[in-house]
Design an enzyme around this catalytic site. Structure first.
Site, short mmCIF file in Angstrom:
data_model
loop_
_atom_site.label_atom_id
_atom_site.label_comp_id
_atom_site.label_asym_id
_atom_site.label_seq_id
_atom_site.Cartn_x
_atom_site.Cartn_y
_atom_site.Cartn_z
N ASN A 17 -14.10 -6.62 56.72
CA ASN A 17 -14.24 -5.16 56.63
C ASN A 17 -15.22 -4.86 55.50
OD1 ASN A 17 -13.92 -2.40 56.41
ND2 ASN A 17 -11.84 -2.49 55.56
N LYS A 19 -16.51 -2.10 54.63
CA LYS A 19 -16.33 -0.79 53.98
C LYS A 19 -17.69 -0.10 53.80
CE LYS A 19 -12.15 -2.61 51.94
NZ LYS A 19 -11.18 -2.59 50.85
N HIS A 105 -6.80 2.58 58.07
CA HIS A 105 -6.97 1.84 56.81
C HIS A 105 -6.50 2.73 55.66
CE1 HIS A 105 -8.75 -0.17 53.39
NE2 HIS A 105 -8.83 -1.24 54.14
N GLU A 107 -7.61 3.27 52.81
CA GLU A 107 -8.64 4.08 52.13
C GLU A 107 -8.94 5.34 52.91
OE1 GLU A 107 -11.48 0.91 51.68
OE2 GLU A 107 -10.17 -0.03 50.18
N GLU A 175 -1.34 -4.45 55.13
CA GLU A 175 -2.21 -4.39 53.96
C GLU A 175 -1.50 -3.61 52.85
OE1 GLU A 175 -6.58 -5.14 54.80
OE2 GLU A 175 -6.27 -3.00 54.91
N GLY A 181 -8.37 -5.00 47.01
CA GLY A 181 -9.45 -4.94 46.03
C GLY A 181 -9.00 -5.13 44.59
N SER A 221 -6.93 -8.70 49.04
CA SER A 221 -7.41 -9.75 48.14
C SER A 221 -7.29 -11.15 48.73
CB SER A 221 -6.70 -9.66 46.78
OG SER A 221 -6.99 -8.43 46.15
P1 PGA Z 1 -9.88 -6.69 49.88
O1 PGA Z 1 -9.83 -5.53 50.99
O2 PGA Z 1 -9.94 -8.00 50.63
O3 PGA Z 1 -11.12 -6.40 49.09
O4 PGA Z 1 -8.63 -6.58 49.08
C1 PGA Z 1 -9.01 -5.65 52.14
C2 PGA Z 1 -9.11 -4.41 52.99
O5 PGA Z 1 -9.15 -3.30 52.43
O6 PGA Z 1 -9.12 -4.49 54.22
#
Ligand code: PGA
Length: 266
Positions: A17, A19, A105, A107, A175, A181, A221
């Site tokens: 992803n 983003k 997601h 976010e 998630e 992140g 992560s």
């Molecule tokens: P990350 O993001 O691997 O940077 O933690 C995962 C995601 O938001 O899908």
């Protein structure tokens, strides 16, 4: 589907992803080509998907004619056309080669995306036989285990009116928001426990045979050094990867790790 020791298994699904990255089409091409170049010839049944920002999808599709790297959208709108400024529809996405959509997601939820909109997009995407990844996850791990209730609520809302017959294209991404992140990952045991909980919710709604159809992946992560444990002790069916998917060598290392695993689906 593979067979392993008589058990039904599913092939791992590895999704990058991107983003809001990278900044330009030029950089997106470079990253995609770096991944393509390093992709192992033998993927061992691993499905590899990249979800770039919308403006880059067409060009990246052109760079991946073999389909060994499938393309995903990071969100999609439920309506097919009309007066919806700024939205992107499923037919538009299909017309540029998208086969997978990521919905709900955290976010996007944080920007105000609601369960009803996630459910509407999921119903529309599954009807069109797109691989549909629905993200669920708690904001924090409270001490009273309220996170199970959070995930259950998101799941039930996302699955409303989705018929059993369409489950084969559904993927649930667990998630935990606190792990996205941040460098903090759910332990493999926690990921496994939540996978079992999600399966319980699915069985309650659709019956036990549904378990073989729905893949449950983990995001938050994921890095080359924790991928093996999450696949092994965590028993997840793959990953949704943010940060590490922007570094070709890391993304490829995770894909290589996944290619050595054949997961049990139940
Ligand atoms: P990350 O993001 O691997 O940077 O933690 C995962 C995601 O938001 O899908």
């Amino acid at each position: 589907m593979l067979q392993c020791n008589g058990m039904k298994t599913v092939s791992p699904l590895i999704v990058g992803n991107w983003k809001l990255n990278p900044e330009t089409l030029h950089d997106a091409r470079d990253l995609f080509l770096a991944i393509r170049k390093r992709l192992p010839r033998q993927l061992g049944d691993v499905a590899v998907v990249v979800a770039p920002p919308f403006p880059f999808i067409s060009e990246l599709r052109r760079l991946a004619p073999s389909g060994r790297i499938a393309l995903a959208a990071q969100t999609a709108f439920a309506e097919m056309k009309g007066a919806h400024t700024g939205e992107v529809s499923l037919p538009m996405l299909e017309s540029v080669g998208v086969t997978t959509v990521i919905l709900g997601h955290s976010e996007r939820r944080a920007q105000g995306e609601q369960d009803a909109a996630i459910n509407a997009s999921a119903r529309a995407a599954l009807k069109r036989k797109l691989t549909t990844i629905v993200c669920v996850g708690e904001l924090e791990r409270d001490t009273e285990a309220g996170y199970f209730g959070v995930v259950e609520g998101q799941l039930i809302a996302a699955l409303r009116d989705i018929p059993k017959t369409q489950l084969k294209d559904l993927v649930i991404a667990y998630e935990p928001v606190w792990a996205i992140g941040t460098g903090a990952t759910a332990t493999p045991e926690d990921a496994h426990e939540m996978k079992l909980f999600i399966q319980k919710v699915i069985v309650a709604h659709y019956g036990r045979p549904a378990l073989k159809k729905v893949r449950i992946i983990y995001g938050g992560s994921v890095k080359p050094d924790n991928a093996a444990a999450l696949l092994d002790a965590g028993a997840v069916d793959g990953f949704l990867i943010g940060g590490a998917s922007l570094v070709a060598t890391e993304f490829i290392d995770i894909i290589k790790t996944a290619s050595t695993y054949v997961k049990r689906s139940v």
